[in-house]
Design an enzyme around this catalytic site. Structure first.
Site, short mmCIF file in Angstrom:
data_model
loop_
_atom_site.label_atom_id
_atom_site.label_comp_id
_atom_site.label_asym_id
_atom_site.label_seq_id
_atom_site.Cartn_x
_atom_site.Cartn_y
_atom_site.Cartn_z
N ASN A 1 0.85 -1.19 0.00
CA ASN A 1 0.00 0.00 0.00
C ASN A 1 0.88 1.24 0.00
O ASN A 1 2.03 1.19 0.45
CB ASN A 1 -0.87 -0.01 1.27
N HIS B 1 0.74 5.10 1.59
CA HIS B 1 0.01 5.94 2.53
C HIS B 1 0.62 7.34 2.49
O HIS B 1 1.85 7.49 2.54
CB HIS B 1 0.12 5.37 3.96
N SER C 1 4.66 6.85 2.33
CA SER C 1 5.30 5.59 2.71
C SER C 1 4.69 4.45 1.90
O SER C 1 3.47 4.36 1.79
CB SER C 1 5.04 5.28 4.19
N ASP D 1 -2.28 0.81 8.62
CA ASP D 1 -1.14 1.69 8.31
C ASP D 1 0.07 1.43 9.22
O ASP D 1 0.84 2.35 9.53
CB ASP D 1 -1.54 3.18 8.43
C1 GRF Z 1 -3.14 8.88 -2.58
O1 GRF Z 1 -2.78 10.05 -1.91
C2 GRF Z 1 -2.76 7.66 -1.77
O2 GRF Z 1 -1.60 7.83 -1.02
C3 GRF Z 1 -3.96 7.55 -0.85
O3 GRF Z 1 -5.06 7.88 -1.67
C4 GRF Z 1 -4.65 8.74 -2.71
C5 GRF Z 1 -5.05 8.09 -4.00
O4 GRF Z 1 -4.86 8.89 -5.12
N1 GRF Z 1 -4.02 6.24 -0.23
P1 GRF Z 1 -4.95 8.26 -6.58
O5 GRF Z 1 -6.24 7.48 -6.69
O6 GRF Z 1 -3.74 7.38 -6.80
O7 GRF Z 1 -4.98 9.45 -7.52
#
Ligand code: GRF
Length: 229
Positions: free
Chosen positions: A117, A119, A146, A155
């Site tokens: 993932n 984050h 991260s 997380d």
């Molecule tokens: C990103 O900021 C990611 O870190 C978070 O959700 C957002 C997703 O953006 N988990 P996208 O769909 O990749 O444009």
């Protein structure tokens, strides 16, 4: 992106799981197309049929699927259907890229070790939502993202890579989120996937291994210079 995949190995097979705009997905597609990431995306799967990322996937001719929670009465049944659709592809890596639902422990266990993932914070700081506003409210000097292995603790899974930028006095949550996406997230996720696709990084025996050694501190890159992707 500084890291570059080794083409000697067969491409890593990815399933990318999204809910939203798909800017991380787009960066992963571009890294593959540019020959920087030795991988292929076998499926993009979304829990929302209106997710902008599905359009990005279709434009790139990638197979797409939608599994919507409202088709299920119990959360476990939704998780199970999502997991079954992913497992049908036998992916090497399940890549959560802006997937905005909490996954149950059965799902996490099924893919543990190959579930990752991104984050938008410098974990362990600012777990959960509204990370940009919280970094500003906290007076942080830097904000980052991260990439981590996913465990049942939200997380809190072992880190693979981090990247950060300086917070500016004039930043709002929106400007900070935008800069974090374009300067950090869209470079960091492909770089972390290069680590995984090349088998340089693994998580086994409760430890993250990098280049055959226990990773004590995950790599952290400053991304203050604008992207030249
Ligand atoms: C990103 O900021 C990611 O870190 C978070 O959700 C957002 C997703 O953006 N988990 P996208 O769909 O990749 O444009």
């Amino acid at each position: 992106m500084s890291a570059q995949s080794s083409p000697a190995r067969p491409p890593a097979r990815l399933v990318v799981v999204i809910s939203g705009r798909g800017r991380n997905l787009e960066a992963i597609i571009q890294a593959i197309d540019a020959g920087q990431l030795n991988a292929r995306i076998d499926l993009v799967i979304s829990n929302r049929k209106t997710a902008g990322g599905l359009r990005i996937a279709r434009l790139a001719d990638l197979p797409c699927a939608v599994v919507e929670p409202r088709a299920f009465t119990r959360r476990e049944d939704f998780d199970h259907a999502l997991a079954a659709r992913i497992a049908a592809e036998s992916p090497d890596w399940v890549v959560l890229a802006g997937y905005m639902r909490i996954l149950g422990s059965a799902f996490v266990q099924r893919f543990q070790g190959r579930l990752v993932n991104i984050h938008p914070s410098l974990l362990p700081r600012h777990k959960g939502l509204n990370t940009h506003a919280r970094a500003l409210a906290n007076g942080d000097a830097r904000h980052g993202a991260s990439v981590h292995f996913v465990t049942a603790d939200l997380d809190a899974g072992p880190l693979i890579r981090q990247g950060s930028i300086a917070i500016r006095a004039e930043d709002t949550p929106e400007t900070l989120a935008d800069r974090l996406m374009t300067r950090v997230e869209q470079r960091l996720y492909p770089a972390a996937l290069v680590d995984l696709a090349d088998a340089r990084v693994q998580w086994r025996e409760h430890r993250v291994w990098r280049d055959g050694r226990t990773q004590e501190h995950c790599p952290h890159e400053d991304y203050d210079t604008p992207t030249n992707r």
